[in-house]
Design an enzyme around this catalytic site. Structure first.
Site, PDB file in Angstrom:
ATOM      1  CG  ASP A 259      -2.236   0.702   1.008  1.00  0.00           C
ATOM      2  OD1 ASP A 259      -2.336   1.481   0.030  1.00  0.00           O
ATOM      3  OD2 ASP A 259      -3.156   0.506   1.825  1.00  0.00           O
TER       4      ASP A 259
ATOM      5  CG  ASP B  59      -9.252   2.634  -1.076  1.00  0.00           C
ATOM      6  OD1 ASP B  59      -8.752   1.512  -1.257  1.00  0.00           O
ATOM      7  OD2 ASP B  59      -8.759   3.485  -0.309  1.00  0.00           O
TER       8      ASP B  59
HETATM    9  C1  DGJ Z   1      -5.952   1.833   1.623  1.00  0.00           C
HETATM   10  C2  DGJ Z   1      -6.250   0.616   0.818  1.00  0.00           C
HETATM   11  O1  DGJ Z   1      -6.654   0.951  -0.461  1.00  0.00           O
HETATM   12  C3  DGJ Z   1      -7.277  -0.218   1.559  1.00  0.00           C
HETATM   13  O2  DGJ Z   1      -7.647  -1.325   0.796  1.00  0.00           O
HETATM   14  C4  DGJ Z   1      -6.689  -0.638   2.875  1.00  0.00           C
HETATM   15  O3  DGJ Z   1      -5.597  -1.484   2.644  1.00  0.00           O
HETATM   16  C5  DGJ Z   1      -6.267   0.583   3.662  1.00  0.00           C
HETATM   17  N1  DGJ Z   1      -5.430   1.457   2.904  1.00  0.00           N
HETATM   18  C6  DGJ Z   1      -5.549   0.162   4.916  1.00  0.00           C
HETATM   19  O4  DGJ Z   1      -5.024   1.230   5.596  1.00  0.00           O
END
Ligand code: DGJ
Length: 722
Positions: free
Chosen positions: A472, A542
């Site tokens: 991430d 997301d």
């Molecule tokens: C952003 C990501 O896109 C989510 O799927 C998740 O992993 C969160 N961060 C976790 O902090």
């Protein structure tokens, strides 16, 4: 050799330029395949007396009326008569900023050399063109690679200081390319968090059209991609050139309609807040720009790029290999989990076909919310009793594999790492820094910081049986400053960050060839070919709402194959939009990518569990089309009904997924989506219609989708050669 012309031929493309009487590499043609004819007749017929001559050429002879400005370029330079966007802008310590780069030789290499420290397409016969400044120390090598299996030209430049004094590069772009005429539109992929890569088209006008990032990442705001298309270009017809940078930091791509009436596309590393010190004998490599050429509209352009990434960029071990179908705990638990909570999720999906459980944020350091813990990559055994080992052992009893979340480029102020090494964070020590998601970023330009990241991630990957990593990246760089760089090199920061990132990827991915890596950046904020060279798929957004995902995945497919898009079936009402769509719709949309699940499986009914089982069976049966089929977009999200067709390479099988945004009182009104990509000479059984129909028929008289009553419905049908 007689005309000084270089004629490059790829799958369905020809690309031609020649070395003119001044030594300037003059662009002649890029487009669909043509014969190897002499193309000099296509040149512009010359200028007028007010053009600036090349230095020292003010003769009254026949060559008086020419200028570098008039030549369709493969490269442009500053201060010697060319007023267009320079591809390179260099300065000596004496303040001399003038350049011209002229032919100094060439080689044809059977294989493309790798770029030092940066990803690029593999293989391919390559032309290396040497250019040098007859009046100065700057030299450039232009690289051109073409492929038999995809219609792209890969281009980049390497700048050398062959002089005796220091050079400062204020701009060092990868390429320039002329396009005949100015009647074009620019197509770009702008976006934001949760609405990444929408599609915008606008006519080019006299002047400079630009897309860029100043974020030290490619960003969700504008993908590092620009297409120049004929105004009549549709999905199936018309001309399109797609320019895609294999780069993950601040970039720029420009299309300039020049006073000559032609269009010049150029770009590379963003020259805003950029300079690079080139000492005598040094060189600077620039990122590769992959240029797709299509005479079959946007669809042809996309398929050319998809082929290039799948055949020559994405790690070969994974590019076409069936992917893990995973369940991720993020939307089920966020930070609030313990061993029993995770065990319950695993139990709930154990017999559904989901093969991998991914533990997201919150397993390490002190991390119960997003204000602390980043940088401390040690398991929090207070929260997760028994640690990762116990969880992995439990998964094994269920025949499942384990995946783990990291955000290695970041640090929380409330972390052991920051307390021990506050200087590891990017920024000026005596200036207050900007926070984003309460966190700071690590200075990847410094070797000791890179070593820390590599060691801490590798330690976890070596200690446990981990088959998947989600990498991430939840904020962009601010405070661009490294205490490791001298003042005159501070503007090298953004590019050095990219070099540091790629080194880290290399050292972690290479050491773990059996681990499958997925990129993520608050969703799709770093969805670029540079990342795909290491991570075969990327969390697309997301926003997992099926309705919004149709547009996000549509826009993403302009450049990236469906196999690179990680797409999850999530809970409803959707956590990002509050919208409710049916389970079937969510699965059909998620199956247009690398599918997975992101929901609290413990509250699923038996019926829903059975549905998951059936969905995964359906996905596995079509997965080869996602991994290696050709994608055809049918209409666009601007239409109420649109779709995607995936066709096997041998055209023996296909699957059409249609989506209807809004239903209505006359929901039975027929809408027709004609098939694309089938072989007109073949006959296909369409099980959903119970009919055998000709490929030619289906292309003109497509199936009439029958959608379920209500909004956000899907219809899927299949085509099997008979
Ligand atoms: C952003 C990501 O896109 C989510 O799927 C998740 O992993 C969160 N961060 C976790 O902090």
């Amino acid at each position: 050799a007689k005309t000084g012309t270089f004629f490059l031929e790829g799958k369905d493309l020809s690309y031609g330029f020649f070395i003119n009487h001044t030594g300037f590499p003059e662009h002649l043609y890029s487009g669909g395949r043509i014969d190897r004819d002499v193309l000099l007749y296509t040149r512009s017929s010359g200028g007028h007396s007010s053009v600036a001559t090349p230095p020292g050429e003010d003769t009254q002879g026949a060559q008086r009326l020419f200028s570098y400005h008039q030549f369709s370029p493969e490269i442009s330079f500053f201060g010697t008569g060319d007023y267009r966007e320079p591809t390179v802008h260099a300065e000596t310590v004496r303040g001399d900023r003038l350049t011209r780069l002229l032919y100094a030789g060439h080689e044809i290499l059977p294989q493309k050399p790798k770029i030092d420290g940066m990803p690029s397409l593999s293989g391919g016969e390559t032309l290396r063109l040497h250019l040098a400044d007859p009046d100065g120390g700057l030299a450039a090598d232009l690289y051109y690679t073409v492929y038999d299996d995809c219609s792209v030209v890969a281009r980049r430049a390497v700048y050398h200081n062959r002089g005796a004094e220091r050079l400062i590069l204020h701009r060092a772009w990868s390429f320039a390319m002329g396009l005949c005429g100015s009647d074009y539109e620019a197509l770009t992929l702008p976006g934001n968090w949760a609405s990444e890569r929408s599609v915008e088209r606008a006519p080019l006008r006299r002047g400079v059209f630009s897309v860029d990032s100043k974020r030290t990442s490619s960003s969700a705001t504008l993908n590092p991609f620009l297409a120049v298309v004929s105004p009549d270009a549709t999905e199936d017809a018309g001309r399109a050139w797609g320019f895609s940078l294999v780069y993950s930091s601040s970039f720029v791509l420009k299309a300039e309609v020049a006073s000559t009436g032609e269009t010049v596309v150029s770009g590379g590393i963003n020259d805003f807040d950029f300079s690079w010190v080139l000492e005598p004998g040094e060189r600077l490599e620039t990122p590769e720009c992959v240029i797709a050429v299509s005479e079959e509209g946007l669809g042809g352009m996309s398929r050319a790029l998809h082929d290039a990434w799948r055949e020559h960029l994405i790690p070969a071990k994974w590019a076409k290999t069936p992917r893990p179908v995973l369940i991720n705990n993020w939307e089920a638990t966020y930070f609030g989990f313990d061993f029993d909570r995770l065990k319950a999720i695993i139990d709930a999906v154990a017999d559904t076909g989901i093969d991998t459980f991914v533990l997201d944020d919150g397993w390490f350091g002190k991390r119960d919310n997003d204000r602390s813990g980043l940088g401390d990559w040690t398991v929090n055994e207070n929260k997760l009793k028994g640690g990762l080992g116990a969880l992995i052992d439990y998964l094994k009893t269920k025949g499942m594999k384990f995946g783990l979340w990291f955000e290695p480029e970041m640090v929380s102020e409330d972390s052991d790492l920051f307390r021990a090494h506050p200087d590891y964070a990017i920024g000026l020590p005596d200036r207050a820094r900007c926070y984003s998601r309460h966190q700071l970023m690590l200075d990847l330009t410094r070797a000791e910081v890179r070593d820390y990241i590599v060691d801490s991630v590798n330690r976890i990957l070596d200690a446990y049986d981990i088959s998947y990593v989600k990498w991430d990246y939840n904020r962009n760089v601010t405070d661009s400053y490294s205490i490791g760089l001298p003042p005159e090199r501070q503007s090298e920061f953004a590019h050095r960050y990219a070099l540091g990132l790629y080194e880290i990827f290399d050292r972690i991915v290479d050491a773990h060839p059996d681990v499958f890596f997925e990129g993520c950046a608050s969703g799709g904020a770093r969805f670029d070919p540079g990342v795909l060279a290491y991570f075969p798929q990327i969390w697309t957004s997301d926003n997992s709402d099926a309705e919004d995902r149709t547009a996000i995945q549509y826009g993403t497919s302009i450049v990236y194959p469906l196999s690179t898009m990680s797409c999850h079936v999530s809970i409803c009402p959707n956590h990002q939009t509050g919208r409710t769509t049916s389970f079937a719709t969510r699965a059909d949309v998620a199956h247009l990518g690398a599918t997975g699940y992101e929901l609290d499986a413990t509250v699923m009914t038996d019926e829903e569990r059975a549905a998951v089982r059936a969905q995964i069976e359906d996905y596995r049966a079509m997965e080869d089309l996602v991994l290696s089929g050709d994608a055809y977009r049918l209409g666009s999200p601007d239409d109420n009904v649109f779709g995607v067709m995936l066709v096997s390479r041998d055209k023996s099988r296909a699957r059409m997924t249609c989506y209807r945004r809004l239903g209505g009182p006359r929901h039975g009104d027929p809408v027709r989506l004609c098939a694309r990509g089938l072989d007109p000479a073949k006959r296909y059984y369409v099980p959903e219609l119970g009919l055998i129909l000709g490929g030619r028929t289906l292309a003109r008289v497509g199936p009439v989708p029958t959608f379920p009553r209500g909004d956000f419905g899907t219809f899927v049908c299949h085509f099997e050669e008979k």
